[in-house]
Design a protein around this motif. Structure first.
Motif, PDB file in Angstrom:
ATOM      1  N   GLU A 228     -10.748 -23.452   0.676  1.00  0.00           N
ATOM      2  CA  GLU A 228     -11.649 -24.545   0.914  1.00  0.00           C
ATOM      3  C   GLU A 228     -10.841 -25.947   1.348  1.00  0.00           C
ATOM      4  N   SER A 229      -9.654 -26.023   0.809  1.00  0.00           N
ATOM      5  CA  SER A 229      -8.944 -27.118   1.107  1.00  0.00           C
ATOM      6  C   SER A 229      -8.613 -26.723   2.710  1.00  0.00           C
ATOM      7  N   ILE A 230      -8.229 -25.628   3.118  1.00  0.00           N
ATOM      8  CA  ILE A 230      -7.804 -25.248   4.313  1.00  0.00           C
ATOM      9  C   ILE A 230      -9.094 -25.562   5.393  1.00  0.00           C
ATOM     10  N   GLU A 231     -10.267 -25.209   5.087  1.00  0.00           N
ATOM     11  CA  GLU A 231     -11.383 -25.491   5.823  1.00  0.00           C
ATOM     12  C   GLU A 231     -11.705 -26.966   6.145  1.00  0.00           C
ATOM     13  N   GLU A 232     -11.247 -27.789   5.161  1.00  0.00           N
ATOM     14  CA  GLU A 232     -11.702 -29.034   5.122  1.00  0.00           C
ATOM     15  C   GLU A 232     -10.294 -29.888   5.783  1.00  0.00           C
ATOM     16  N   GLY A 233      -9.305 -29.179   5.943  1.00  0.00           N
ATOM     17  CA  GLY A 233      -7.954 -29.767   6.524  1.00  0.00           C
ATOM     18  C   GLY A 233      -7.960 -30.273   7.974  1.00  0.00           C
ATOM     19  N   PRO A 234      -7.082 -31.226   8.268  1.00  0.00           N
ATOM     20  CA  PRO A 234      -7.016 -31.241   9.687  1.00  0.00           C
ATOM     21  C   PRO A 234      -6.625 -29.855  10.750  1.00  0.00           C
ATOM     22  N   ASN A 235      -7.431 -29.582  11.781  1.00  0.00           N
ATOM     23  CA  ASN A 235      -7.243 -28.412  12.450  1.00  0.00           C
ATOM     24  C   ASN A 235      -6.175 -28.763  13.548  1.00  0.00           C
ATOM     25  N   TYR A 236      -5.495 -27.883  13.964  1.00  0.00           N
ATOM     26  CA  TYR A 236      -4.555 -27.986  15.054  1.00  0.00           C
ATOM     27  C   TYR A 236      -5.017 -27.216  16.262  1.00  0.00           C
ATOM     28  N   GLU A 237      -4.914 -28.202  17.334  1.00  0.00           N
ATOM     29  CA  GLU A 237      -5.306 -27.798  18.491  1.00  0.00           C
ATOM     30  C   GLU A 237      -4.136 -27.080  19.177  1.00  0.00           C
ATOM     31  N   LYS A 238      -4.546 -25.990  19.988  1.00  0.00           N
ATOM     32  CA  LYS A 238      -3.551 -25.364  21.084  1.00  0.00           C
ATOM     33  C   LYS A 238      -2.525 -26.450  21.754  1.00  0.00           C
ATOM     34  N   ASP A 239      -1.235 -26.273  21.691  1.00  0.00           N
ATOM     35  CA  ASP A 239      -0.276 -27.282  22.587  1.00  0.00           C
ATOM     36  C   ASP A 239      -0.534 -28.456  22.113  1.00  0.00           C
ATOM     37  N   ARG A 240      -1.182 -29.017  21.156  1.00  0.00           N
ATOM     38  CA  ARG A 240      -1.211 -30.402  20.880  1.00  0.00           C
ATOM     39  C   ARG A 240      -0.036 -30.924  20.356  1.00  0.00           C
ATOM     40  N   GLU A 241       0.254 -32.087  20.656  1.00  0.00           N
ATOM     41  CA  GLU A 241       1.476 -32.992  20.083  1.00  0.00           C
ATOM     42  C   GLU A 241       1.408 -33.164  18.925  1.00  0.00           C
ATOM     43  N   VAL A 242       2.317 -32.842  17.845  1.00  0.00           N
ATOM     44  CA  VAL A 242       2.398 -33.157  16.339  1.00  0.00           C
ATOM     45  C   VAL A 242       2.747 -34.552  16.405  1.00  0.00           C
ATOM     46  N   THR A 243       1.799 -35.538  16.194  1.00  0.00           N
ATOM     47  CA  THR A 243       2.414 -37.013  16.175  1.00  0.00           C
ATOM     48  C   THR A 243       2.587 -37.160  14.587  1.00  0.00           C
ATOM     49  N   LYS A 244       3.112 -38.351  14.298  1.00  0.00           N
ATOM     50  CA  LYS A 244       3.327 -38.858  12.807  1.00  0.00           C
ATOM     51  C   LYS A 244       1.919 -38.935  12.244  1.00  0.00           C
ATOM     52  N   GLU A 245       0.972 -39.482  13.026  1.00  0.00           N
ATOM     53  CA  GLU A 245      -0.298 -39.781  12.096  1.00  0.00           C
ATOM     54  C   GLU A 245      -1.058 -38.212  11.858  1.00  0.00           C
ATOM     55  N   LEU A 246      -0.966 -37.418  12.738  1.00  0.00           N
ATOM     56  CA  LEU A 246      -1.166 -36.184  12.314  1.00  0.00           C
ATOM     57  C   LEU A 246      -0.514 -35.494  11.112  1.00  0.00           C
ATOM     58  N   GLU A 247       0.678 -35.893  11.146  1.00  0.00           N
ATOM     59  CA  GLU A 247       1.672 -35.080   9.807  1.00  0.00           C
ATOM     60  C   GLU A 247       1.062 -36.101   8.630  1.00  0.00           C
ATOM     61  N   GLU A 248       0.831 -37.010   8.601  1.00  0.00           N
ATOM     62  CA  GLU A 248       0.362 -38.018   7.601  1.00  0.00           C
ATOM     63  C   GLU A 248      -0.932 -37.681   7.275  1.00  0.00           C
TER      64      GLU A 248
END
Length: 261
Positions: A228-248
């Motif tokens: 359930e946590s994964i379901e609600e968590g941030p999705n990672y789009e293919k080839d997307r840059e991993v920004t500090k904002e996304l990591e946070e």
């Protein structure tokens, strides 16, 4: 910057006097989750053999031309950094490679690369007594990894056909589709986990630091997160840059201590 493991496998390894071959695999240690060797595909000129290069032997990486430049001559690497195709590393072999090529003895010292923070820190630089603020890695869970490292193949835990399966508190979360590697330290920063069979959140990033236990025989990886946590968590789009904002967002959502603090 983070490298995709699958992308690095399209790179050529270039010695100072010629091409060694394409990257065939990456070996990491299962203690500190860091890439320790690049394996070159040399079947054309060394059938049945594999040639390895340490990240501390890399001079530069040209991402535009997809070339990894190493500091040594092709013949020296061929004569001294070759193993049988199915041969595993021994401690003596790693010491021999380090002595021959000046590669850092990552197992000797308190930092990620022995006495150094990155594989490219100058060898003449004195061993640090403390890490600068913001570079400290999270502690390793010895109950999971044990006190001794073992080198393992990236190809055995990611991809469509051979992959590790990630399990949460209440069942399977997904399988490891790819891996993101820190470009400075060569530490495995995230697994890209395909969750499409179990969740509408197609891809997520999971840190190896969150693992609770591992079954290396069956390639099962266990974390203390619910589906359930994964379901609600941030999705990672293919080839997307991993920004500090996304990591946070990821660390906040999963209530994990950020590695950069």
């Amino acid at each position: 910057m983070l490298y995709l493991a699958s992308a690095l496998e399209n790179y050529n390894i270039q010695a100072v006097d010629g091409e060694l071959g394409k990257v065939k695999d990456l070996y990491f240690d299962d203690n500190k989750w860091t890439i320790r060797y690049l394996v070159a595909d040399t079947r054309k000129w060394l059938p049945g053999k594999k040639v390895v290069v340490s990240p501390s032997g890399v001079e530069m990486i040209n991402t535009e031309e997809k070339v990894i430049h190493v500091k040594n001559k092709k013949e020296d690497i061929r004569d001294n950094a070759t193993l049988e195709e199915k041969q595993e590393f021994s401690y003596d072999k790693e010491v021999e490679l380090s002595d021959t090529f000046g590669w850092k003895q990552y197992w000797s010292g308190e930092f990620l690369w022995g006495g150094y923070l990155t594989p490219l820190d100058p060898m003449e630089e004195p061993v640090r007594t403390a890490e600068p603020a913001g570079t400290e890695e999270p502690p390793i869970n010895d109950n999971v990894h044990g006190s001794n490292h073992k080198l393992r193949s990236i190809e055995n835990i990611k991809g469509e056909f051979q992959h590790g399966v990630v399990h949460g508190d209440n069942g399977k979360i997904g399988y490891i589709k790819d891996i993101l590697i820190d470009d400075e330290t060569w530490r495995i920063r995230y697994f890209i986990v395909d969750t499409s069979e179990w969740s509408t959140n197609v891809r997520v990033l999971i840190s190896p630091d969150w693992l609770q236990s591992i079954d290396w025989v069956d390639k099962d990886f266990y974390i203390d997160l619910k589906l359930e946590s994964i379901e609600e968590g941030p999705n990672y789009e293919k080839d997307r840059e991993v920004t500090k904002e996304l990591e946070e967002k990821i660390y906040e959502k999963y209530r994990k201590e950020p590695y950069w603090k």
